[in-house]
Enzyme design. Structure first.
Site, mmCIF file in Angstrom:
data_model
loop_
_atom_site.group_PDB
_atom_site.id
_atom_site.type_symbol
_atom_site.label_atom_id
_atom_site.label_comp_id
_atom_site.label_asym_id
_atom_site.label_seq_id
_atom_site.Cartn_x
_atom_site.Cartn_y
_atom_site.Cartn_z
ATOM 1 N N GLU A 217 0.822 -1.201 0.000
ATOM 2 C CA GLU A 217 0.000 0.000 0.000
ATOM 3 C C GLU A 217 0.864 1.261 0.000
ATOM 4 O O GLU A 217 1.847 1.362 0.726
ATOM 5 C CB GLU A 217 -0.936 0.022 1.206
ATOM 6 C CG GLU A 217 -1.946 -1.132 1.224
ATOM 7 C CD GLU A 217 -2.921 -1.090 0.064
ATOM 8 O OE1 GLU A 217 -3.049 -0.028 -0.588
ATOM 9 O OE2 GLU A 217 -3.565 -2.126 -0.202
ATOM 10 N N ARG B 131 -18.105 -0.704 4.887
ATOM 11 C CA ARG B 131 -19.153 -1.353 4.107
ATOM 12 C C ARG B 131 -19.816 -2.459 4.905
ATOM 13 O O ARG B 131 -21.003 -2.769 4.716
ATOM 14 C CB ARG B 131 -18.552 -1.919 2.809
ATOM 15 C CG ARG B 131 -19.555 -2.572 1.872
ATOM 16 C CD ARG B 131 -18.868 -3.119 0.632
ATOM 17 N NE ARG B 131 -17.831 -4.088 0.942
ATOM 18 C CZ ARG B 131 -18.066 -5.372 1.198
ATOM 19 N NH1 ARG B 131 -19.301 -5.849 1.211
ATOM 20 N NH2 ARG B 131 -17.068 -6.196 1.452
ATOM 21 N N CYS C 246 -8.277 -2.107 7.726
ATOM 22 C CA CYS C 246 -6.918 -2.098 7.182
ATOM 23 C C CYS C 246 -6.425 -0.664 6.979
ATOM 24 O O CYS C 246 -5.324 -0.311 7.423
ATOM 25 C CB CYS C 246 -6.866 -2.871 5.868
ATOM 26 S SG CYS C 246 -7.058 -4.662 6.062
ATOM 27 N N HIS D 176 -1.389 -5.789 1.759
ATOM 28 C CA HIS D 176 -2.577 -6.628 1.657
ATOM 29 C C HIS D 176 -2.204 -7.966 1.023
ATOM 30 O O HIS D 176 -1.362 -8.023 0.109
ATOM 31 C CB HIS D 176 -3.642 -5.941 0.798
ATOM 32 C CG HIS D 176 -4.643 -5.169 1.590
ATOM 33 N ND1 HIS D 176 -4.813 -3.803 1.490
ATOM 34 C CD2 HIS D 176 -5.558 -5.587 2.513
ATOM 35 C CE1 HIS D 176 -5.777 -3.407 2.310
ATOM 36 N NE2 HIS D 176 -6.241 -4.471 2.942
#
Length: 224
Positions: A93, A103, A156, A181
């Site tokens: 990342e 979500r 995350c 990830h």
């Protein structure tokens, strides 16, 4: 529970690489990020000792545990891992943003929407890992790897932004950190990456992170 000094690897007097993974979430039985972190516990990498710890997939609590680990271990390098179902490669990342926008609920049922991680904090932080050097090393080792331009807006990203804020406000000179990830394991979903390949790739990435004090110029952007 924090790692007890007597449970740390014998080389723990060396500089520490703190490697974290998450507990399972979203109904999954396992979380590949934690299996990967456990697999590298105690490894010696460039004179550094890997100490692995699990973070809860819970907004707020994950950063509380990460902060406590930092106070105890004072790691030279911190790499947090998280599961990214649907991705086919190890994803290093680039950036964490100052927003929680969940979500799905976390493991305590919280589902913040458009919530600042650090009120009045910067809009974003770049990871301080040499992400391009890590990318090149992992790809040369034959493991799928990419630079990611978004860590999402779930726990995350919460941890990536929180880690970089911690380093910016409380970290000592030279401390670096970031987030990777990892895909599903075979049997959990597709696409997937076998654990042995993920372990080999991350081991290579950590070596590159230790050795590359400055990043390299390498195209790894995205058009959308």
């Amino acid at each position: 529970m924090l790692p007890h000094p007597h449970h740390l690897p014998s080389g723990a007097s060396n500089p520490v690489i703190l490697l974290t993974g998450f507990d399972p979430f979203g109904g999954d039985a396992v979380n590949p990020s934690w299996l990967l972190a456990q697999a590298l516990q105690g490894q010696s990498i460039g004179g550094h000792t890997v100490v692995s710890a699990q973070l809860p997939t819970v907004f707020g609590q994950a950063l509380e545990r990460l902060s406590a680990l930092h106070r105890q271990l004072r790691p030279a390098l911190t790499v947090c891992l998280g599961q990214a179902g649907g991705r086919a490669a190890l994803s290093i990342e680039r950036i964490g943003i100052n927003v929680d926008d969940a979500r799905i609920p976390d493991n305590r049922g919280a589902q913040p929407i458009d919530h600042a991680i650090v009120p009045d904090g910067p809009a974003a932080y770049f990871a301080s890992l040499p992400i391009k050097a890590m990318l090149r090393a992992v790809q040369r080792a034959g493991v799928p790897c990419e630079v990611s331009q978004t860590a999402g807006t779930f726990v995350c990203n919460h941890v990536l932004y929180g880690l970089m804020h911690l380093l910016a406000t409380e970290g000592a000179a030279g401390m670096r950190g970031g987030f990777v990830h990892v895909p599903w394991l075979p049997g959990l979903g597709t696409p997937s990456l076998p654990l042995r390949d993920a372990v080999r790739g991350l081991h290579t990435a950590l070596w590159a992170a230790v050795l590359a004090r400055q990043d390299i110029a390498l195209g790894a952007g995205a058009t959308h």
